[in-house]
Design a protein around this motif. Structure first.
Motif, mmCIF file in Angstrom:
data_model
loop_
_atom_site.group_PDB
_atom_site.id
_atom_site.type_symbol
_atom_site.label_atom_id
_atom_site.label_comp_id
_atom_site.label_asym_id
_atom_site.label_seq_id
_atom_site.Cartn_x
_atom_site.Cartn_y
_atom_site.Cartn_z
ATOM 1 N N ILE A 131 -31.781 -7.289 -16.825
ATOM 2 C CA ILE A 131 -32.739 -7.004 -15.758
ATOM 3 C C ILE A 131 -32.279 -7.657 -14.451
ATOM 4 C CG2 ILE A 131 -35.108 -7.462 -14.989
ATOM 5 C CD1 ILE A 131 -35.948 -7.148 -17.917
ATOM 6 N N ASN A 132 -31.794 -8.890 -14.539
ATOM 7 C CA ASN A 132 -31.288 -9.558 -13.332
ATOM 8 C C ASN A 132 -30.110 -8.797 -12.732
ATOM 9 O OD1 ASN A 132 -33.178 -11.566 -13.535
ATOM 10 N ND2 ASN A 132 -31.809 -13.023 -14.521
ATOM 11 N N TYR A 133 -29.204 -8.321 -13.568
ATOM 12 C CA TYR A 133 -28.049 -7.563 -13.084
ATOM 13 C C TYR A 133 -28.494 -6.264 -12.417
ATOM 14 C CZ TYR A 133 -23.837 -4.761 -13.045
ATOM 15 O OH TYR A 133 -22.801 -3.954 -12.655
ATOM 16 N N LEU A 134 -29.419 -5.543 -13.074
ATOM 17 C CA LEU A 134 -29.888 -4.284 -12.504
ATOM 18 C C LEU A 134 -30.628 -4.509 -11.191
ATOM 19 C CD1 LEU A 134 -31.118 -2.426 -15.711
ATOM 20 C CD2 LEU A 134 -29.035 -2.002 -14.384
ATOM 21 N N ALA A 135 -31.396 -5.591 -11.093
ATOM 22 C CA ALA A 135 -32.095 -5.897 -9.844
ATOM 23 C C ALA A 135 -31.094 -6.207 -8.730
ATOM 24 C CB ALA A 135 -33.052 -7.062 -10.050
ATOM 25 N N THR A 136 -30.061 -6.961 -9.067
ATOM 26 C CA THR A 136 -29.038 -7.276 -8.067
ATOM 27 C C THR A 136 -28.321 -6.012 -7.604
ATOM 28 O OG1 THR A 136 -28.722 -9.418 -9.122
ATOM 29 C CG2 THR A 136 -26.999 -8.697 -7.631
ATOM 30 N N PRO A 140 -33.999 -0.992 8.454
ATOM 31 C CA PRO A 140 -33.979 -2.269 7.733
ATOM 32 C C PRO A 140 -34.336 -2.072 6.257
ATOM 33 C CG PRO A 140 -35.951 -2.114 9.079
ATOM 34 C CD PRO A 140 -35.090 -0.927 9.430
ATOM 35 N N PRO A 141 -33.775 -2.894 5.388
ATOM 36 C CA PRO A 141 -34.087 -2.766 3.955
ATOM 37 C C PRO A 141 -35.528 -3.207 3.679
ATOM 38 C CG PRO A 141 -32.672 -4.651 4.336
ATOM 39 C CD PRO A 141 -32.778 -3.930 5.638
ATOM 40 N N VAL A 142 -36.220 -2.427 2.872
ATOM 41 C CA VAL A 142 -37.625 -2.699 2.559
ATOM 42 C C VAL A 142 -37.743 -3.876 1.594
ATOM 43 C CG1 VAL A 142 -39.724 -1.716 1.566
ATOM 44 C CG2 VAL A 142 -38.228 -0.299 2.947
ATOM 45 N N SER A 143 -36.853 -3.969 0.628
ATOM 46 C CA SER A 143 -36.974 -5.033 -0.384
ATOM 47 C C SER A 143 -36.818 -6.408 0.241
ATOM 48 C CB SER A 143 -35.949 -4.846 -1.496
ATOM 49 O OG SER A 143 -34.640 -5.013 -0.984
ATOM 50 N N ALA A 163 -29.528 -2.983 -7.634
ATOM 51 C CA ALA A 163 -30.475 -2.187 -6.841
ATOM 52 C C ALA A 163 -30.571 -2.718 -5.412
ATOM 53 C CB ALA A 163 -31.852 -2.189 -7.499
ATOM 54 N N ILE A 164 -30.536 -4.021 -5.258
ATOM 55 C CA ILE A 164 -30.587 -4.610 -3.913
ATOM 56 C C ILE A 164 -29.330 -4.242 -3.132
ATOM 57 C CG2 ILE A 164 -30.504 -6.799 -2.664
ATOM 58 C CD1 ILE A 164 -32.382 -7.920 -4.829
ATOM 59 N N TYR A 165 -28.163 -4.326 -3.780
ATOM 60 C CA TYR A 165 -26.925 -3.957 -3.091
ATOM 61 C C TYR A 165 -26.913 -2.483 -2.696
ATOM 62 C CZ TYR A 165 -24.691 -8.430 -4.068
ATOM 63 O OH TYR A 165 -24.375 -9.752 -4.107
ATOM 64 N N ILE A 166 -27.412 -1.626 -3.576
ATOM 65 C CA ILE A 166 -27.462 -0.195 -3.249
ATOM 66 C C ILE A 166 -28.416 0.047 -2.088
ATOM 67 C CG2 ILE A 166 -28.233 2.047 -4.129
ATOM 68 C CD1 ILE A 166 -27.093 1.195 -6.847
ATOM 69 N N GLU A 167 -29.552 -0.657 -2.095
ATOM 70 C CA GLU A 167 -30.499 -0.479 -0.997
ATOM 71 C C GLU A 167 -29.912 -0.984 0.325
ATOM 72 O OE1 GLU A 167 -34.980 -1.542 0.453
ATOM 73 O OE2 GLU A 167 -33.996 -2.812 -1.007
ATOM 74 N N LEU A 168 -29.222 -2.121 0.282
ATOM 75 C CA LEU A 168 -28.585 -2.627 1.503
ATOM 76 C C LEU A 168 -27.526 -1.658 2.018
ATOM 77 C CD1 LEU A 168 -28.225 -6.425 0.677
ATOM 78 C CD2 LEU A 168 -29.767 -5.356 2.335
#
Length: 98
Positions: A50-55, A71-74, A57-62
């Motif tokens: 879950i931590n890997y997938l969250a990380t 600007p990124p929402v997260s 997802a953040i990189y993809i959003e950035l």
């Protein structure tokens, strides 16, 4: 003559019912502990995924935010949640009775 000789012992039906009750409660307790243990083990094993997938997802959003120019929402939501957590933690730490 001893007085304890005349005390009544439980009959076979009552002893069987008591035995059944005791062992059914033991079996239920063992089942509950096993299920809770399996759930905890599963959550602990899945946590790195879950931590890997969250990380990721953040990189993809950035990356998407850079391409779109917004600007990124997260980051905004995460910063607000972090600030609120810090305020709540500080409030609980300073308001606790020593």
């Amino acid at each position: 003559m001893h007085p304890y000789v005349i005390t009544a012992k439980p009959g076979p039906v009552r002893r069987a019912l008591t035995w059944t009750r005791v062992w059914s409660v033991r079996l239920l307790a063992l089942t509950v502990m096993s299920v809770l243990g399996a759930v905890v083990l599963t959550v602990r094993c899945i946590r790195p995924v879950i931590n890997y997938l969250a990380t990721r997802a953040i990189y993809i959003e950035l990356w998407a935010a850079q391409r779109i120019g917004r600007p990124p929402v997260s980051g905004l939501v995460g910063a607000g949640i972090t600030d609120e957590f810090i305020r709540e933690f500080h409030r609980a730490r300073t308001g606790a009775n020593a």
